[in-house]
Design a protein around this motif. Structure first.
Motif, short mmCIF file in Angstrom:
data_model
loop_
_atom_site.label_atom_id
_atom_site.label_comp_id
_atom_site.label_asym_id
_atom_site.label_seq_id
_atom_site.Cartn_x
_atom_site.Cartn_y
_atom_site.Cartn_z
N SER A 1 -0.29 7.03 -7.20
CA SER A 1 -0.94 7.34 -8.71
C SER A 1 -0.31 6.40 -9.63
N ILE A 2 -1.09 5.70 -10.49
CA ILE A 2 -0.83 4.72 -11.57
C ILE A 2 -1.22 5.24 -12.73
N PHE A 3 -0.20 5.51 -13.66
CA PHE A 3 -0.40 6.20 -14.92
C PHE A 3 -0.57 5.15 -16.00
N ASN A 4 -1.18 5.30 -17.01
CA ASN A 4 -1.34 4.30 -18.20
C ASN A 4 -1.59 2.93 -17.89
N VAL A 5 -2.59 2.71 -16.93
CA VAL A 5 -2.88 1.30 -16.40
C VAL A 5 -3.16 0.85 -17.80
N THR A 47 2.47 17.89 1.15
CA THR A 47 2.73 16.56 0.56
C THR A 47 4.10 16.18 0.93
N PHE A 48 4.40 15.13 1.31
CA PHE A 48 5.69 14.27 1.40
C PHE A 48 5.70 13.09 0.36
N SER A 49 6.71 13.25 -0.75
CA SER A 49 6.97 12.25 -1.56
C SER A 49 7.64 11.09 -1.08
N LEU A 50 7.17 10.04 -1.43
CA LEU A 50 7.73 8.59 -0.78
C LEU A 50 8.58 8.15 -1.62
N THR A 51 8.46 8.48 -3.00
CA THR A 51 9.23 7.77 -4.04
C THR A 51 9.94 9.01 -5.04
N GLY A 52 11.01 8.61 -5.63
CA GLY A 52 11.69 9.47 -6.42
C GLY A 52 11.16 10.04 -7.63
N ASP A 53 9.95 9.32 -8.24
CA ASP A 53 9.21 9.69 -9.16
C ASP A 53 7.84 10.51 -8.69
N GLY A 54 7.72 10.50 -7.49
CA GLY A 54 6.18 11.28 -7.07
C GLY A 54 4.92 10.52 -6.97
#
Length: 168
Positions: free
Chosen positions: A120-124, A82-89
């Motif tokens: 990943s979208i948390f708490n939609v 896995t390569f994270s594309l954003t700082g928040d993962g």
């Protein structure tokens, strides 16, 4: 134990899937899983796999033994990076592959490799998470998509193969 109902795919029958993960060390698990086809009343597959996660590398490797109706007993190996594309993962790029090898370790039964963009979208909404995955099967040259919302997962590919899964 994780249990799910799955429908779709080639069999178009309801399947009951169960997975148990047994922790061996902080970064290793032994995973047992199996699936029962309710139309046939017989197992689709049974699998035992040792999986090791490398947190520093954001990678995992698994090796195990697999049984299914078609190929009988064979060995299974899989890996994922896995390569994270954003700082928040929350947005990642995955590269993954797997191979099934016959019990004599002489012939590859099948294999796959894929790349995926995962958001990943948390708490939609309160207690509702969504994961959207756009992937490309490099071997078969088939794009696919997965949308997962808490317990529900919907998969579809360019060839109109689809599955729906509900995790209990």
């Amino acid at each position: 134990m994780e249990t799910s109902f799955r429908y779709g795919g080639d069999s178009k029958s309801l399947r009951i899937h169960a997975k148990e993960k047994i922790s061996i060390s902080p970064n290793s698990i032994f995973q047992l899983q199996g699936e029962l086809d309710t139309k046939l009343g017989a197992p689709t597959f049974v699998n035992g796999m040792l999986r090791h996660f490398h947190p520093v590398l954001s990678a995992s490797l698994g090796v195990g033994v697999w049984y299914n109706r078609r190929d009988k007993v064979h060995y299974h190996i899989r890996g994922k990076k896995t390569f994270s594309l954003t700082g928040d993962g929350l947005v990642n790029f995955n590269v993954k592959g797997r191979s099934n090898i016959d019990k004599e370790l002489k012939q590859i039964i099948d294999y796959s490799a894929a790349t995926e963009l995962v958001w990943s979208i948390f708490n939609v909404k309160k207690d509702q998470d969504v994961r959207i995955k756009l992937g490309y099967n490099v071997i078969d040259k088939i794009p696919y998509m997965q949308v997962r919302e808490n317990n529900w997962t919907f998969n579809i590919d360019q060839n109109r193969r689809w599955t729906v899964r509900y995790d209990l």
